[in-house]
Design an enzyme around this catalytic site. Structure first.
Site, PDB file in Angstrom:
ATOM      1  N   HIS A 373      14.516  19.054   7.888  1.00 13.01           N
ATOM      2  CA  HIS A 373      14.263  17.675   7.462  1.00 13.01           C
ATOM      3  C   HIS A 373      15.127  16.732   8.267  1.00 13.01           C
ATOM      4  CE1 HIS A 373      14.563  14.180   4.529  1.00 13.01           C
ATOM      5  NE2 HIS A 373      13.314  14.221   4.941  1.00 13.01           N
ATOM      6  N   GLU A 375      15.572  12.869   8.218  1.00 15.02           N
ATOM      7  CA  GLU A 375      15.383  11.483   7.763  1.00 15.02           C
ATOM      8  C   GLU A 375      16.181  10.588   8.701  1.00 15.02           C
ATOM      9  OE1 GLU A 375      13.653   9.644   5.144  1.00 15.02           O
ATOM     10  OE2 GLU A 375      14.463   8.175   6.559  1.00 15.02           O
ATOM     11  N   HIS A 446       6.724  11.678   7.834  1.00 15.19           N
ATOM     12  CA  HIS A 446       6.701  10.715   6.729  1.00 15.19           C
ATOM     13  C   HIS A 446       6.956   9.308   7.255  1.00 15.19           C
ATOM     14  CE1 HIS A 446       6.640  13.030   2.800  1.00 15.19           C
ATOM     15  NE2 HIS A 446       6.179  13.817   3.750  1.00 15.19           N
ATOM     16  N   GLU A 447       6.465   8.324   6.491  1.00 20.31           N
ATOM     17  CA  GLU A 447       6.474   6.924   6.936  1.00 20.31           C
ATOM     18  C   GLU A 447       5.912   6.849   8.359  1.00 20.31           C
ATOM     19  OE1 GLU A 447       9.600   8.291   5.807  1.00 20.31           O
ATOM     20  OE2 GLU A 447       9.029   7.805   3.761  1.00 20.31           O
ATOM     21  N   GLU A 465       2.584  11.645   5.864  1.00 23.24           N
ATOM     22  CA  GLU A 465       2.547  10.975   4.567  1.00 23.24           C
ATOM     23  C   GLU A 465       1.626   9.759   4.712  1.00 23.24           C
ATOM     24  OE1 GLU A 465       6.076   9.056   3.141  1.00 23.24           O
ATOM     25  OE2 GLU A 465       5.886   9.956   1.163  1.00 23.24           O
ATOM     26  N   GLU A 471       5.677  11.569  -5.242  1.00 21.05           N
ATOM     27  CA  GLU A 471       7.037  11.133  -5.591  1.00 21.05           C
ATOM     28  C   GLU A 471       7.034   9.855  -6.435  1.00 21.05           C
ATOM     29  OE1 GLU A 471       8.110  11.037  -1.490  1.00 21.05           O
ATOM     30  OE2 GLU A 471       8.134   8.858  -1.408  1.00 21.05           O
TER      31      GLU A 471
HETATM   32  C1  NOJ Z   1      10.678   9.365   1.511  1.00 19.12           C
HETATM   33  C2  NOJ Z   1       9.802  10.559   1.647  1.00 19.12           C
HETATM   34  O1  NOJ Z   1       8.500  10.254   1.355  1.00 19.12           O
HETATM   35  C3  NOJ Z   1      10.321  11.629   0.728  1.00 19.12           C
HETATM   36  O2  NOJ Z   1       9.464  12.736   0.756  1.00 19.12           O
HETATM   37  C4  NOJ Z   1      11.712  11.993   1.111  1.00 19.12           C
HETATM   38  O3  NOJ Z   1      12.227  12.891   0.166  1.00 19.12           O
HETATM   39  C5  NOJ Z   1      12.623  10.766   1.161  1.00 19.12           C
HETATM   40  N1  NOJ Z   1      12.010   9.728   1.917  1.00 19.12           N
HETATM   41  C6  NOJ Z   1      13.947  11.085   1.787  1.00 19.12           C
HETATM   42  O4  NOJ Z   1      13.778  11.359   3.141  1.00 19.12           O
END
Ligand code: NOJ
Length: 665
Positions: A373, A375, A446-447, A465, A471
């Site tokens: 992951h 982020e 994601h994003e 995503e 979520e």
């Molecule tokens: C938003 C993402 O959609 C989610 O899946 C993730 O857990 C959080 N950001 C943290 O990165």
């Protein structure tokens, strides 16, 4: 005599001019007809008819550029056409083989400024597409300020959309007549045509160009390209800086008589270039669980501390659970430094309570993958500048799938603060995917920018995503995703490609926000595994929650995420949908259904099954008293046999659904 000759010559000139200004192309089956013309002012336009009825009336084409008005003053230099009939095999997908059958027409235009511009049209049996192409010529740079492409539908149809500034595309899709859409909209827009048919307006092969948005004005759906931002993060007039030669992305409209045909359309993938990865054997569809839902329901934290989720011990527990239940992989979020302020993520240094070497050896010995992951907190520039070292580190630890994230409404790209769907953001995502491929790493983005079919060219881009996902059912202050939401997505967001919605919640009590919860029965959660396509498919809940309903979890253990064939059995946008899919390389079928807040009877003819074969079915259905609000755990598991001549009738509870495994005896 002289005057007569002059008269004849003038007539001839008018005739030649009108012939060369109007050009036609039809779909291979003749049902869709596209016409091109130049107006008196030399402005390019197109119109589309289906079965002889005009669906899109004369609509504008062209670009506005700094110093160049490429919307008029063109002359037609000539046109080329060709018929394409091709079949290609997917690395993974909703089906193994995709047919690309279309007629193409390319009109060659010359502007009074001397600039040459081609417009290529492709007409398929289920829609059409066009794009602008600039070949090598004297002018080397174009600064695009506006794209004029429009879609002048002949009636004020109902359309499903989200506003263009919806953060990360995480919105609830709403339906209204086109004329009532006062916002600028994200692409895609799904349109319910008044004659009962469907149109899906989107783009394909977005590359080094801003994402398209759409707005409705004076009877036409028009293009608004995502702008560049200036040094104060304010929108500029400039949308794209381009170096000639280049083609723009394709503008595409799926046009079908029925919803199953719309869902089955593969125009978007066909408009993307073929696979650029020679050896794709390392790209594997996978189901995964993860240290994830705990953070969203706030029983765990991303950052280190007493409730830290991504610890060595916890990951070991998840890895062993995955092994025991035949789940391919485990995601861990919060394993690396930086979660305290989300500003300075370090993608190669774990927290002290995460032993990467030990866990990667353990995962390897268990035959379970780790999904990494990354982020970025929206700092795309920092990520991009370190891609090689980050991916080298992950690959060295046997990690071949990474979930990336860009939580920040405006991202910092190497060009400063920008919309993630602007030209700079689009370049960034593309660079990530191409670099990841070098290290045999698959991406779950994601994003993202709204998908446009890159996965055909780069099948290591496996899922994204760009959706108001599960979520929101953990923390959204508005209570969570309404039941209807999941019955809209297969016909809107998921039409653009695989979705990381993260289905599979098995425990509906919310410890932190009791008024927020999943608006579904447990069976609806199973139905999502078939209805929502993703080759990296997450089962999002905690292992202990799965063990509360181990008999229902059996379906998640069994359902594949790579398919031989897929079809929409029945559906209505915003009400319900039923999908059937055949597991890739098997004769097994999986059928899933979901409904909105209304209870319904699903009617499922099994005509997709092979004749003269008997199948063993395991039906996971809502119990007779189930409903999402009061009795989400009321379900039945039944075993039956059936043949292709049978039709199942299954009651779906309010917010309910069902799932079926269909295995040949
Ligand atoms: C938003 C993402 O959609 C989610 O899946 C993730 O857990 C959080 N950001 C943290 O990165």
């Amino acid at each position: 005599m002289k005057r007569l000759t002059e008269f004849v010559l003038i007539l001839l000139a008018v005739f030649v001019a009108s012939c060369s200004r109007k050009t036609e192309v039809a779909s291979p089956d003749g049902s869709i007809h596209l016409s091109f013309r130049l107006t008196e002012e030399g402005a390019p336009q197109y119109a589309v008819a289906r079965d002889g009825e005009t669906v899109i009336d004369w609509s504008a084409l062209g670009l506005q550029c700094v110093g160049q008005d490429l919307t008029r003053n063109f002359a037609l230099q000539g046109a080329d056409d060709r018929f394409v009939h091709d079949t290609w095999e997917t690395v993974w997908g909703e089906e193994r083989e995709i047919s690309d059958t279309h007629n193409e027409l390319v009109v060659h235009l010359k502007h009074t400024s001397g600039m040459e511009m081609d417009i290529a049209f492709r007409v398929f049996n289920d829609g059409f597409a066009f794009r602008y192409n600039f070949s090598e010529q004297e002018l080397k740079k174009l600064t695009i300020t506006d794209e004029m492409s429009e879609y002048r539908f002949t009636a004020d149809h109902q359309a499903w959309s989200i506003p263009w500034r919806t953060e990360y595309y995480e919105g609830l899709w709403t339906k209204a007549p086109l004329s009532a859409k006062s916002d600028t909209l994200c692409s895609p827009v799904t349109i319910e045509l008044q004659d009962g048919g469907y149109a899906f307006v989107h783009e394909a092969a977005l590359r080094d160009y801003p994402a398209q948005n759409l707005y409705y004005k004076d009877g036409a759906l028009r293009t608004y390209l995502t702008p560049w931002l200036d040094e104060h993060a304010q929108p500029m007039d400039v949308k794209a800086y381009k170096t000639v030669p280049f083609p723009t992305p394709w503008r595409m409209v799926i046009l079908t008589r029925t919803l199953p045909e719309m869902v089955a359309s593969r125009i978007m993938l066909n408009l993307n270039p073929p696979c650029r990865i020679e050896d794709t054997s390392w790209i594997k569809p996978m189901k995964f669980i993860g240290i994830w839902w705990g953070m969203h329901i706030q029983t765990m934290t991303w950052e280190a501390g007493p409730k830290h989720g991504a610890t060595t011990a916890n990951m070991e527990r998840y890895l062993r659970f995955a092994k025991q239940h035949g789940i391919d992989a485990v995601l861990a979020e919060g394993w690396n430094l930086g979660w305290e302020d989300w500003k300075h993520f370090d993608f190669t240094t774990p927290y002290p309570d995460w032993d990467m070497d030990y866990l990667s050896r353990l995962a390897d010995s268990l035959g379970v993958q780790i999904v990494g992951h990354n982020e970025t907190g929206g700092n795309a520039a920092d990520y991009e500048n370190n891609l090689d070292s980050i991916y080298r580190y992950h690959a060295a630890h046997g990690i071949h799938a990474i979930k990336t994230g860009y939580v920040s409404p405006i991202v910092r790209t190497i060009d400063g603060l920008q919309f993630n769907k602007g030209q700079s953001g689009v370049r960034h995502y593309r660079k990530v995917i191409e670099t990841a491929a070098k290290y045999h790493i698959c991406i779950d983005n994601h994003e993202p920018v709204m998908p446009t079919g890159w996965q055909r060219t780069w099948p290591n881009l496996m899922t994204q995503e760009g959706v108001r996902g599960q979520e929101w059912n953990a923390w959204s202050v508005d209570g969570g995703n309404p039941c209807e939401h999941v019955t809209v997505l297969p016909f809107t967001r998921i039409m653009t490609g695989p979705v990381d919605y993260t289905p599979g919640v098995f425990h509906f009590e919310n410890p932190v926000i009791p008024t927020t919860r999943v608006h579904s029965t447990l069976m609806n959660q199973l139905g999502l595994f078939v209805c929502f396509y993703s080759p990296l498919q997450m089962a999002c809940d905690l292992p202990e929650h799965y063990m509360e309903h181990a008999d229902a979890f059996r379906f998640i253990e069994q359902v594949p995420c790579d398919w031989e064939r897929s079809l929409l059995v029945d559906g209505k946008i915003g009400d319900y949908c039923i999908f059937a899919r055949q597991g890739r390389g098997t004769d097994d079928w999986y059928i899933g259904g979901i409904t909105d807040e209304q209870a319904r009877e699903a009617v499922v003819p099994l005509s997709m099954l092979e004749p003269e074969r008997t199948y063993a079915l395991t039906l996971y259905r809502d119990g007779d008293n189930a409903d999402w609000q009061n009795r989400p755990y009321d379900y039945r598991i039944e075993h039956l046999t059936a043949t292709c001549n049978d039709t199942l009738r299954i009651r779906m509870a309010p917010g309910g659904g069902f799932a079926i495994t269909v295995i040949p005896e």
